[in-house]
Design a protein around this motif. Sequence first.
Motif, PDB file in Angstrom:
ATOM      1  N   ARG A  48       2.204  10.549  14.177  1.00 20.90           N
ATOM      2  CA  ARG A  48       1.322  12.166  14.479  1.00 20.90           C
ATOM      3  C   ARG A  48       1.314  12.686  15.551  1.00 20.90           C
ATOM      4  NH1 ARG A  48      -5.104  10.994  12.205  1.00 20.90           N
ATOM      5  NH2 ARG A  48      -4.289  10.299  10.659  1.00 20.90           N
TER       6      ARG A  48
ATOM      7  N   ARG B 225      -5.390   5.027   4.698  1.00 22.04           N
ATOM      8  CA  ARG B 225      -5.317   3.618   4.762  1.00 22.04           C
ATOM      9  C   ARG B 225      -6.529   2.435   4.987  1.00 22.04           C
ATOM     10  NH1 ARG B 225      -0.018   1.226   6.755  1.00 22.04           N
ATOM     11  NH2 ARG B 225       1.466   2.518   6.002  1.00 22.04           N
TER      12      ARG B 225
ATOM     13  N   PHE C  48      -5.534   0.701  13.301  1.00 20.43           N
ATOM     14  CA  PHE C  48      -3.898   0.980  14.410  1.00 20.43           C
ATOM     15  C   PHE C  48      -4.550   2.813  13.760  1.00 20.43           C
ATOM     16  CE2 PHE C  48      -0.797   3.856  14.601  1.00 20.43           C
ATOM     17  CZ  PHE C  48       0.118   3.127  15.931  1.00 20.43           C
ATOM     18  N   SER C  49      -4.151   2.753  12.034  1.00 18.21           N
ATOM     19  CA  SER C  49      -3.784   4.194  10.990  1.00 18.21           C
ATOM     20  C   SER C  49      -4.904   5.197  11.877  1.00 18.21           C
ATOM     21  CB  SER C  49      -3.848   3.893  10.274  1.00 18.21           C
ATOM     22  OG  SER C  49      -3.340   5.159   9.312  1.00 18.21           O
ATOM     23  N   GLY C  50      -5.463   6.137  11.676  1.00 20.50           N
ATOM     24  CA  GLY C  50      -5.901   7.282  11.573  1.00 20.50           C
ATOM     25  C   GLY C  50      -6.112   7.626  10.250  1.00 20.50           C
TER      26      GLY C  50
ATOM     27  N   LEU D 189      -4.330  -8.868   9.193  1.00 22.79           N
ATOM     28  CA  LEU D 189      -3.521  -7.716   8.493  1.00 22.79           C
ATOM     29  C   LEU D 189      -3.561  -6.645   9.357  1.00 22.79           C
ATOM     30  CD1 LEU D 189      -5.127  -6.969   4.878  1.00 22.79           C
ATOM     31  CD2 LEU D 189      -2.723  -8.206   5.936  1.00 22.79           C
ATOM     32  N   PHE D 190      -2.503  -5.728   9.754  1.00 22.61           N
ATOM     33  CA  PHE D 190      -2.264  -5.019  10.588  1.00 22.61           C
ATOM     34  C   PHE D 190      -1.997  -3.191  10.278  1.00 22.61           C
ATOM     35  CE2 PHE D 190       0.391  -1.957  13.086  1.00 22.61           C
ATOM     36  CZ  PHE D 190       0.188  -2.089  14.037  1.00 22.61           C
ATOM     37  N   ILE D 191      -3.223  -2.774  10.476  1.00 16.49           N
ATOM     38  CA  ILE D 191      -3.266  -1.267   8.733  1.00 16.49           C
ATOM     39  C   ILE D 191      -2.821  -0.125   9.256  1.00 16.49           C
ATOM     40  CG2 ILE D 191      -4.461  -0.269   7.433  1.00 16.49           C
ATOM     41  CD1 ILE D 191      -5.730  -2.777   6.437  1.00 16.49           C
TER      42      ILE D 191
ATOM     43  N   ILE E  18      -5.836  -5.381  11.712  1.00 15.11           N
ATOM     44  CA  ILE E  18      -6.349  -4.233  13.127  1.00 15.11           C
ATOM     45  C   ILE E  18      -5.980  -2.876  12.266  1.00 15.11           C
ATOM     46  CG2 ILE E  18      -4.726  -3.776  15.261  1.00 15.11           C
ATOM     47  CD1 ILE E  18      -3.719  -6.125  14.879  1.00 15.11           C
TER      48      ILE E  18
ATOM     49  N   ALA F 254      -8.189   1.984   2.538  1.00 22.27           N
ATOM     50  CA  ALA F 254      -7.305   0.281   1.893  1.00 22.27           C
ATOM     51  C   ALA F 254      -8.440  -1.354   3.172  1.00 22.27           C
ATOM     52  CB  ALA F 254      -5.993  -0.202   2.119  1.00 22.27           C
TER      53      ALA F 254
ATOM     54  N   PHE G 109       0.543  -1.171  -0.290  1.00 22.24           N
ATOM     55  CA  PHE G 109       0.195  -0.037  -0.401  1.00 22.24           C
ATOM     56  C   PHE G 109       1.163   0.721   0.212  1.00 22.24           C
ATOM     57  CE2 PHE G 109      -1.327   3.556   2.113  1.00 22.24           C
ATOM     58  CZ  PHE G 109      -2.950   3.594   1.886  1.00 22.24           C
TER      59      PHE G 109
END
Lengths: 156, 156, 156
Positions: B75, C15, C9-11, C154-156, C7, C18, A9
């Motif tokens: 962040r 992402r 995690f990202s804000g 997946l950890f995203i 998961i 996706a 990604f």
Amino acid sequence: MDALSLILFSGDYDRAMAAFTIANGAAGAGDKVTVFFTFWGVSLLRKRKTTGKGILQTAFKRLMPCGPTDLPLSRFNFAGLGPSLLRRLIRREKGQTLEDLLALAGERGVEFVVCQASLTLLGLTPEELVAFPHLRVGDVHDFLQTAKNSAICLFI
Amino acid sequence: MDALSLILFSGDYDRAMAAFTIANGAAGAGDKVTVFFTFWGVSLLRKRKTTGKGILQTAFKRLMPCGPTDLPLSRFNFAGLGPSLLRRLIRREKGQTLEDLLALAGERGVEFVVCQASLTLLGLTPEELVAFPHLRVGDVHDFLQTAKNSAICLFI
Amino acid sequence: MDALSLILFSGDYDRAMAAFTIANGAAGAGDKVTVFFTFWGVSLLRKRKTTGKGILQTAFKRLMPCGPTDLPLSRFNFAGLGPSLLRRLIRREKGQTLEDLLALAGERGVEFVVCQASLTLLGLTPEELVAFPHLRVGDVHDFLQTAKNSAICLFI
């Protein structure tokens, strides 16, 4: 023979290096490896900057990098100086740059699947991408099918 | 007993917190947990800033953080103020800081494997890393071997 | 029927797009999908900016975005202009924005599990989150249990 799938990604030089180090390690050991390129990850395969439909798409296509040497670092990018310094450091330490890793992945038969939705969004055609022997366009269902049959699946 | 593998590529305080929260949760429940430290993730284990071979490697070694309290946030980093504010917030809410999580991982027998290629690139020796009881150096094949036998494998 | 766990995690807007493209693809094909929201990922579910305990928590709650349209892009954010330009591009190309994807995930029965530790840290209550039919609060052991029984994690 195991299967391994990676979703690339990210469009960062360093993250792509990690992806192809893993991909090549597995492919070299005889595993079947598939890399899915989505969103910023597609930058890695672009040949050159082209225009899109309207100002908005053209702006995105202009901003998005083209090919491995155009990718930024996720950290210490220093307005583009970071990747070239890292490349120099890699060469001096006899390591493999992202360009080397990408070429090796092609030789080792790593399959490249490019996300159809990302191409549509950016108005990119497969002709605008670097020609790899095992490159094809696919969708989320292709990904899920392959990923379910993989021993390892990572989102990078 | 299940096995769980994590690749810690990121050198962000918050991402490393997520990695070790998962690692400690699994290790506490009796699972065999391995964390692979690669690229920026190696920062977490560095003891102090040292010089490298030539200006280039020295510059990278100077820039890369040393240890958990030196890591930035992905962040709201605010030039380094973010992590210390987050740490204060964690302590007030009786949570675990990254430093606590890392120490607990050591106690719970989490295996730490440091990527050989990352050490070479940065001219780091294992002596420059914090001594953990279960720390060793490994390569991509070590990772693949462990990951294939894991119920969960995440790239962080 | 396979199970899939993500998961978030990202804000980041991109992402999260996706994550939900994968989640909806799998849920649409009949798979059981669980998305764990942790750390910055919790932003996606917040209804509005509220105050916290003391200046520190209030500051974090003020800074953290609220809901999909408030999320930044991981790249080309342009002080918040990026996501709205991307949204416009998506709509023109008949794609799905993050808002569309999130609503569809709710309709398709994707389970939303919000990390208890993240809520505690930010002083958020479940009432401050958007009401989804399959939303519940969980901890790292809930995640591990679900992830171990998933074909893809997946950890995203």
